[in-house]
Scaffold this active site. Structure first.
Site, PDB file in Angstrom:
ATOM      1  N   TYR A 184       0.840  -1.200   0.000  1.00 45.59           N
ATOM      2  CA  TYR A 184       0.000   0.000   0.000  1.00 45.59           C
ATOM      3  C   TYR A 184       0.870   1.243   0.000  1.00 45.59           C
ATOM      4  CZ  TYR A 184       0.965   0.492   5.038  1.00 45.59           C
ATOM      5  OH  TYR A 184       1.576   0.666   6.261  1.00 45.59           O
ATOM      6  N   CYS A 185       0.301   2.350  -0.484  1.00 48.87           N
ATOM      7  CA  CYS A 185       0.977   3.647  -0.507  1.00 48.87           C
ATOM      8  C   CYS A 185      -0.101   4.719  -0.559  1.00 48.87           C
ATOM      9  CB  CYS A 185       1.942   3.750  -1.689  1.00 48.87           C
ATOM     10  SG  CYS A 185       1.158   3.468  -3.294  1.00 48.87           S
ATOM     11  N   THR A 186       0.280   5.967  -0.770  1.00 48.74           N
ATOM     12  CA  THR A 186      -0.684   7.062  -0.653  1.00 48.74           C
ATOM     13  C   THR A 186      -1.846   6.936  -1.629  1.00 48.74           C
ATOM     14  OG1 THR A 186       1.108   8.526   0.050  1.00 48.74           O
ATOM     15  CG2 THR A 186      -0.951   9.572  -0.632  1.00 48.74           C
ATOM     16  N   ILE A 213      -4.059   4.431   0.133  1.00 51.19           N
ATOM     17  CA  ILE A 213      -4.596   4.810   1.441  1.00 51.19           C
ATOM     18  C   ILE A 213      -5.734   5.815   1.291  1.00 51.19           C
ATOM     19  CG2 ILE A 213      -4.015   5.854   3.671  1.00 51.19           C
ATOM     20  CD1 ILE A 213      -1.047   5.013   2.999  1.00 51.19           C
TER      21      ILE A 213
END
Length: 289
Positions: A184-186, A213
């Site tokens: 996961y990341c922004t 996210i």
């Protein structure tokens, strides 16, 4: 008073003339008086732009008229027009600088060999089905993860995105190769590349959080598996998904709970410091020696 909105978006698709795309996107944003940051590479387009609602809507319509960008997933956020001081549109070798442009392969379907996309609801189902076997793998830098991350996530010790290649090759995460791993990341762009790197290195069951996210927080706010605030690369510095966001960061001076980053302005100090209200007057350069 005019309503402002912010867009977070990316698309992986082969681009034969990135500089022509740069000129077009720069002119479009200038005409619509949008500000933000756009990166174009031979692998696609990645950006965050904001402005008045009508102008942002026109940007979405016009950008989607280009065939390669017709399926861009635009993520919308509230804004007040102060998020970015100017417009920056650049061409680079990579949309996200992992330092391995030759390792990434894209086609019209996106990143070749990337992990399977999972929606926020599918993430919850996977955790319900597989329990503690599931590992969340943070695809961001450690200072981003300091104020917010998924509960129990693996947070690699990286200061920049370029550090991920050596981190993966170090062998310290080999124990995850036979477990379900959710990257996961922004907004999704970094974990899409990261997931393909992990698949290439023998991780057998790799997923990527679709929409990042941002999409997860918009879906579950602070009632799910996310804890804390989200670090963002604009003048907001961080956002929370509700008034109930946990404060999981620690002051770099006294270790008190905080999620507030301040720019270090001392000449011998660069970057930001995570500081509580009582320590904001401390000489920040002492924190980075």
């Amino acid at each position: 008073m005019a309503i402002s909105k912010l867009l977070l978006f990316y698309v992986f698709t082969p681009l034969s003339d990135p500089d022509a795309i740069r000129l077009w996107q720069r002119e479009l944003c200038r005409r619509l008086e949008l500000k933000g940051r756009i990166i174009i590479s031979p692998h696609g387009l990645n950006g965050t732009v904001g402005g008045e609602l009508a102008a942002v809507k026109q940007y979405v319509r016009t950008t989607r008229e280009y065939r390669a960008f017709c399926d861009i997933d635009f993520k919308w956020s509230e804004a007040d027009g102060t998020e970015f001081p100017r417009l920056s549109v650049k061409v680079r070798d990579e949309m996200v600088t992992f330092g391995a442009p030759d390792e990434l392969m894209v086609d019209r379907g996106g990143v070749v060999g990337a992990g399977r996309r999972v929606t926020p609801a599918q993430v919850h189902q996977l955790v319900a089905d597989r329990g503690e076997e599931v590992a969340f793998f943070d695809g961001r830098n450690r200072f981003e993860a300091a104020i917010g991350r998924f509960r129990g996530a693996v947070v690699p010790d990286v200061a920049t995105t370029k550090d991920f290649v050596a981190e993966l090759d170090s062998g310290k995460y080999d124990h995850l190769k036979d477990r379900p791993v959710i990257t996961y990341c922004t907004g999704g762009v970094r974990c899409e590349v990261l997931s393909s790197m992990m698949v290439r290195r023998g991780f057998s069951e790799v997923y990527q959080l679709d929409g990042g996210i941002v999409r997860y927080g918009q879906t579950y706010r602070d009632g799910g598996l996310w804890e804390g605030s989200l670090y963002v690369f604009d003048n907001r510095i961080k956002i929370s998904f509700s008034d109930d966001a946990a404060v999981i960061g620690s002051c770099e001076s006294c270790a008190a709970a905080t999620d507030e980053y301040l720019d270090c302005v001392a000449e011998q100090c660069k970057g930001r410091a995570l500081l509580c209200p009582d320590c904001r007057t401390a000489p920040l350069c002492q924190l980075h020696r």
